[in-house]
Design an enzyme around this catalytic site. Sequence first.
Site, PDB file in Angstrom:
ATOM      1  N   PRO A 154       0.822  -1.215   0.000  1.00  0.00           N
ATOM      2  CA  PRO A 154       0.000   0.000   0.000  1.00  0.00           C
ATOM      3  C   PRO A 154       0.854   1.262   0.000  1.00  0.00           C
ATOM      4  CG  PRO A 154      -0.249  -1.228   2.063  1.00  0.00           C
ATOM      5  CD  PRO A 154       0.632  -2.032   1.193  1.00  0.00           C
ATOM      6  N   GLY A 207       2.778   4.589   0.955  1.00  0.00           N
ATOM      7  CA  GLY A 207       3.364   5.108   2.186  1.00  0.00           C
ATOM      8  C   GLY A 207       4.009   4.079   3.080  1.00  0.00           C
ATOM      9  N   HIS A 266     -12.956 -13.080  14.011  1.00  0.00           N
ATOM     10  CA  HIS A 266     -13.244 -13.511  12.646  1.00  0.00           C
ATOM     11  C   HIS A 266     -12.064 -14.299  12.066  1.00  0.00           C
ATOM     12  CE1 HIS A 266     -15.036 -12.738   8.538  1.00  0.00           C
ATOM     13  NE2 HIS A 266     -13.789 -13.031   8.214  1.00  0.00           N
ATOM     14  N   GLU A 267     -10.881 -13.717  12.193  1.00  0.00           N
ATOM     15  CA  GLU A 267      -9.706 -14.361  11.595  1.00  0.00           C
ATOM     16  C   GLU A 267      -9.353 -15.661  12.298  1.00  0.00           C
ATOM     17  OE1 GLU A 267      -8.554 -13.531   8.765  1.00  0.00           O
ATOM     18  OE2 GLU A 267      -9.919 -11.814   8.743  1.00  0.00           O
TER      19      GLU A 267
HETATM   20  P1  ADP Z   1       5.756   4.378  -0.913  1.00  0.00           P
HETATM   21  O1  ADP Z   1       6.748   4.545  -2.004  1.00  0.00           O
HETATM   22  O2  ADP Z   1       5.622   2.972  -0.438  1.00  0.00           O
HETATM   23  O3  ADP Z   1       4.413   4.950  -1.208  1.00  0.00           O
HETATM   24  P2  ADP Z   1       7.604   6.020   0.491  1.00  0.00           P
HETATM   25  O4  ADP Z   1       8.794   5.161   0.392  1.00  0.00           O
HETATM   26  O5  ADP Z   1       7.548   7.165  -0.434  1.00  0.00           O
HETATM   27  O6  ADP Z   1       6.284   5.180   0.367  1.00  0.00           O
HETATM   28  O7  ADP Z   1       7.481   6.518   1.995  1.00  0.00           O
HETATM   29  C1  ADP Z   1       7.140   7.827   2.329  1.00  0.00           C
HETATM   30  C2  ADP Z   1       7.822   8.255   3.607  1.00  0.00           C
HETATM   31  O8  ADP Z   1       7.293   7.547   4.718  1.00  0.00           O
HETATM   32  C3  ADP Z   1       9.287   7.955   3.625  1.00  0.00           C
HETATM   33  O9  ADP Z   1      10.017   8.979   3.065  1.00  0.00           O
HETATM   34  C4  ADP Z   1       9.593   7.782   5.100  1.00  0.00           C
HETATM   35  O10 ADP Z   1       9.829   9.019   5.715  1.00  0.00           O
HETATM   36  C5  ADP Z   1       8.302   7.231   5.654  1.00  0.00           C
HETATM   37  N1  ADP Z   1       8.365   5.769   5.796  1.00  0.00           N
HETATM   38  C6  ADP Z   1       7.560   4.881   5.180  1.00  0.00           C
HETATM   39  N2  ADP Z   1       7.856   3.623   5.554  1.00  0.00           N
HETATM   40  C7  ADP Z   1       8.887   3.707   6.413  1.00  0.00           C
HETATM   41  C8  ADP Z   1       9.657   2.736   7.145  1.00  0.00           C
HETATM   42  N3  ADP Z   1       9.410   1.422   7.050  1.00  0.00           N
HETATM   43  N4  ADP Z   1      10.641   3.186   7.937  1.00  0.00           N
HETATM   44  C9  ADP Z   1      10.893   4.502   8.044  1.00  0.00           C
HETATM   45  N5  ADP Z   1      10.213   5.453   7.382  1.00  0.00           N
HETATM   46  C10 ADP Z   1       9.215   5.084   6.576  1.00  0.00           C
HETATM   47 ZN    ZN Z   2     -12.889 -13.671   6.544  1.00  0.00          ZN
END
Ligand code: ADP
Ligand code: ZN
Length: 624
Positions: A210, A212, A432-433
């Site tokens: 997903p 972020g 549920h799970e």
């Molecule tokens: P995606 O590409 O999966 O949509 P991003 O890599 O652009 O997400 O993540 C956006 C920001 O969220 C990153 O720059 C970071 O600051 C933060 N972030 C997301 N996941 C992590 C993680 N596992 N550890 C540290 N920071 C994270």
């Molecule tokens: Zn189910």
Amino acid sequence: MSVDNKKPGKRPLYVYTLIAVVVILILNMLVLPSVQEKAVEKTDYSTFLSNVDRGNVSKAEIQDDYIYYVVRKNGVDTICKTVRMEDPQLVDRLYEAGTSMEAVEPEKQSILLSLIIGYVMPIAIFILLGRWLSKKMMNSMGGGPGGMMSFGKSNAKVYVKSSTGIKFTDVAGEDEAKELLSEIVDYLHNPHKYTEIGASMPKGALLVGPPGTGKTLLAKAVAGEAEVPFFSISGSEFVEMFVGMGAAKVRDLFQQANEKAPCIVFIDEIDTIGKKRDNGGITGGNDEREQTLNQLLTEMDGFDGSKGVVILAATNRPDSLDPALLRPGRFDRRIPVELPDLKGREEILKVHAKKIKIADSVRFEEIAKAAAGASGAELANIVNEAALRAVRDGRKFATQADFEESIEVVIAGYQKKNRVLSNKEKLIVSYHEIGHALVAAKQTDSAPVHKITIIPRTSGALGYTMQVDEQEHFLMSKEELENKIATFTGGRAAEELIFHSITTGASNDIEQATKIARAMISRYGMSDDFDMVAMESMSNQYLGGDASLSCSFETQTLLDKKVVELVRRQHEKAYKILQDNIDKLHELAKFLFEHETITGEEFMKILNTPTPAIEAEENTQVQA
Ligand code: ADP
Ligand code: ZN
Ligand code: MG
């Protein structure tokens, strides 16, 4: 070579023409009269005459319509102009006043000058400007002396280690993904280790998860760790205004990568070009995208994996990708980057909290608990909000209260999306799970669960039970299929048993159970009523499959009825299983509720140890 200097190129020519015309007109209005008139003062005839009589006029030139003359006032000569009147005595008067008759008119030269300034110069400026612009345009598209011929050079940015500076330690949680990726990094560092034994790296790895969750971040970390050139391009950058440009860009990107090997190519948001090609579409509207995709496939097949070019790609929508992209030899390694669980959330909070000043009393575990369902990006945002709040209140560091407040601020933003579970919802999802898993485990033929988590998934399912057998099973017996249906109904059955009400959470289960039940009766001949008569035939096997009915209307009705009966029988069976194991159901659900994740081992351990009497009592309180 960057995107911004393309913008002027996109403005059509007529805009320039229009601007040119307007500017010339304005120049004419401002410059021409002033050049002509600055030097020449307009006077009326009587002023002229009185000046003549007073002997102030040193020179005069009589033309057909105008008279130009020079007035000497306080030692300064001024050229004046007046209309010519019918005045026969004028010449005599001038003569008497001692005015010399010679050329005065200043215009001859100044008209030429004003012509140059008013017309020639602007045109020249615009011609030069136009040339300069079109040259720039070509450069921006073509990338150099090749001009038109080298259209569609990719604008992949080359990152080297120093420019990203991001390491695996900057990515918290996601241990699975990091492990898989570090193997790739290791390969780029010591290819001999792998080639000696004859192993070749997967050509491509696809980061799916997903938004972020840190896919882009992980890719950058790979670049930071691997210390090799890193080409990063976003899928949307391939889609260009000219037909064929996308494909050309892909070609160029891979050519560059080949020259720079070993290196990493990262294609972010690959779904923009990698969408499923529609079969037999009449529209043909997406030829461009298809061409780009085809080129990508060709390039991926074409290059030699042993050279050390690794292709990473990221997407939030793996289900929409063209199957051809996913087959072995292309993006054959799939790296799931899921929403973080409790522990992962805590770690992410800690990583980001390093960048701000915090009070010693901050308890990250509690913050992580309160932010169930938040992604890494959202957690980073929570930390930042907390710091902002501290500044607003004039404090030097962020406190627990700041964090708690900022969770609300950030969560309020995405609560609408219904991704963050309330405690009540979490409890229901836990039961549920576990319902699914328990029914699966208690039926002899069902495979044990691998992992259950109640972190919301991209698919929209709130929880998720991973069974180990998913793919490797080709021949399934009637009992196995029935058990599978029972397992699917187990979630709903648990809700009924514990909460005496049902939720929308089972929609996917219902779909799956129906699919199996229907196939059992209509295609696998697994019912007494129809024996081995096929009621449905499948077409389009490779592209998802479309079932078409081939039976009479009455049979269809009967078929539907039989499907319902079959599912109901299994549903009742599941309910019975859960009823018989209600203590374990409570115990396991409580564990899942608290930890958000339960592995197969933990599950079996709890299932196989007898429930202590006290805990069973406690569990009854959970429902209250
Ligand atoms: P995606 O590409 O999966 O949509 P991003 O890599 O652009 O997400 O993540 C956006 C920001 O969220 C990153 O720059 C970071 O600051 C933060 N972030 C997301 N996941 C992590 C993680 N596992 N550890 C540290 N920071 C994270
Ligand atoms: Zn189910
Ligand atoms: Mg991204």
